[in-house]
Design an enzyme around this catalytic site. Structure first.
Site, mmCIF file in Angstrom:
data_model
loop_
_atom_site.group_PDB
_atom_site.id
_atom_site.type_symbol
_atom_site.label_atom_id
_atom_site.label_comp_id
_atom_site.label_asym_id
_atom_site.label_seq_id
_atom_site.Cartn_x
_atom_site.Cartn_y
_atom_site.Cartn_z
ATOM 1 N N LYS A 197 59.906 -50.735 -128.100
ATOM 2 C CA LYS A 197 59.959 -49.654 -129.077
ATOM 3 C C LYS A 197 60.948 -48.628 -128.552
ATOM 4 O O LYS A 197 60.763 -48.049 -127.479
ATOM 5 C CB LYS A 197 58.571 -49.046 -129.215
ATOM 6 C CG LYS A 197 58.512 -47.884 -130.183
ATOM 7 C CD LYS A 197 57.083 -47.446 -130.393
ATOM 8 C CE LYS A 197 57.010 -46.279 -131.329
ATOM 9 N NZ LYS A 197 55.623 -45.815 -131.486
ATOM 10 N N LYS A 250 61.223 -52.768 -132.475
ATOM 11 C CA LYS A 250 61.168 -51.652 -133.408
ATOM 12 C C LYS A 250 62.170 -50.595 -133.004
ATOM 13 O O LYS A 250 62.160 -50.215 -131.829
ATOM 14 C CB LYS A 250 59.751 -51.078 -133.364
ATOM 15 C CG LYS A 250 59.550 -49.867 -134.213
ATOM 16 C CD LYS A 250 58.171 -49.323 -134.015
ATOM 17 C CE LYS A 250 58.081 -48.029 -134.791
ATOM 18 N NZ LYS A 250 56.855 -47.341 -134.524
#
Ligand code: PBG
Ligand code: ZN
Length: 324
Positions: A197, A250
């Site tokens: 992330k 992400k």
């Protein structure tokens, strides 16, 4: 070699479709849903036209609606009525997510309900765990936060979540959560790790949606540097060794190289097409500058072509309709 080789032969007419390498299926998509514990009515999110914060009382009917449309899976985010230093709302037995999961699974048992496991929507300071003082100022305390994240994950599993998805980017979070889930009798609950992330500017609209902006600092001491693909690979490898069942990258479209790299680890890979990616397309579409459907299908195809098995996207409901 040319002239024996002519690529255009397979691009023509009825043949073209036959040689499609990447196909999208309705089951590939996971719809993010925001539940607001205090809301009475649904309200549209300013920065994400077409997306809503839902009141808890709509959880059952929404689940039914989504399942009927052909949505296979959802991932839930909660906005609690109260926030505090230690995110007590995040693991409360009748907290916003626990209630939502329970209602949704009751009315639509076949809908796969995934929960985002994090503290940032529940802490008064807006960070993803417990804050401690360090010589550089306040910072997310890794080892203290693990305990909290473990409790949140177990409370979601107890409420009936099919998969838990920790997004806090703490070191050791996967093995810690795995251990806590197993001890609580949930050895069959899979963990979808937000394994790489990035500290991305693309989360801007989400922070309005989930009311999860922060009162000091930023997330750079725990989220990754967008420049680091090798580190993303190592983070993902680590999560595999700690027992993750599904890896996640992400955001999605700016990080397709990472999706392709991580795919080589052999686990199922999810990619999160985040709020900013949605809002940018939506804004251009509203202005009539692009063909929304074509752009979205092309974006999703690129993510799947890079190696994603699953795609979390706010466009899920549209996609499921278009792919019928
Ligand atoms: C919080 C969380 C964020 C997103 C999912 N979980 C935002 C953040 O880290 O600030 C982003 C989702 C999106 O932008 O759509 N841990
Ligand atoms: Zn968080």
């Amino acid at each position: 070699m040319y002239p024996e080789t002519r690529f255009r032969r397979l691009r023509r007419g009825v043949l073209r479709d036959l040689f499609t390498e990447t196909r999208l299926n309705a089951e590939d998509f996971i719809m993010p849903i925001f539940f607001d514990e205090t809301a009475k009515e649904r309200s549209q999110i300013n920065s994400m036209p077409g997306q809503f914060r839902y009141p808890l009382r709509e959880a059952g009917s929404l689940a039914k609606e989504l399942a009927a449309e052909g949505v296979r899976s959802v991932i839930l985010f909660g906005i609690p009525s109260e926030k505090d230093e230690c995110a007590s709302g995040a693991f409360a037995e009748n907290g916003v997510i626990q209630t939502a999961v329970c209602e949704m699974k009751k009315t639509a048992p076949a809908l796969v309900v995934i929960t985002d496991v994090c503290a940032c929507e529940y802490t008064s300071h807006g960070h993803c765990g417990i804050i401690s003082k360090t010589c550089d100022g306040p910072d997310l305390d890794n080892d203290k936060s693990l305990e909290l994240i473990g409790k949140i994950a177990v409370s979601h599993a107890k409420a009936g979540a099919d998969i838990v998805a920790p997004s806090c980017m703490l070191d050791g979070m996967i093995s810690f959560i795995r251990k806590k889930l197993d001890e609580a009798g949930f050895s069959n609950t899979p963990i979808m790790s937000y394994s790489s992330k990035f500290a991305s500017a693309l989360y801007g609209p989400f922070r309005e949606a989930a009311d999860s902006g922060f009162s000091f600092g930023d997330r750079k001491t725990y989220q990754m540097n967008p420049a680091n693909a090798r580190e993303a690979f190592r983070e993902s490898e680590e999560d595999v060794s700690e027992g993750a069942d599904i890896l996640m990258v992400k955001p999605a479209t700016f990080y397709l190289d990472v999706v392709a790299d991580v795919k080589s680890l052999g686990l199922p890979v999810a990619a999160y097409h985040v709020s900013g990616e949605y809002s940018m397309i939506k804004a251009a579409a509203i202005n009539g500058w692009i063909d929304e459907k074509k752009i979205v299908l092309e974006a999703m195809t690129s993510i799947k072509r890079a190696g994603a098995d699953l795609i979390i996207t706010y466009y899920t409901r549209d996609l499921v309709g278009w792919l019928k």
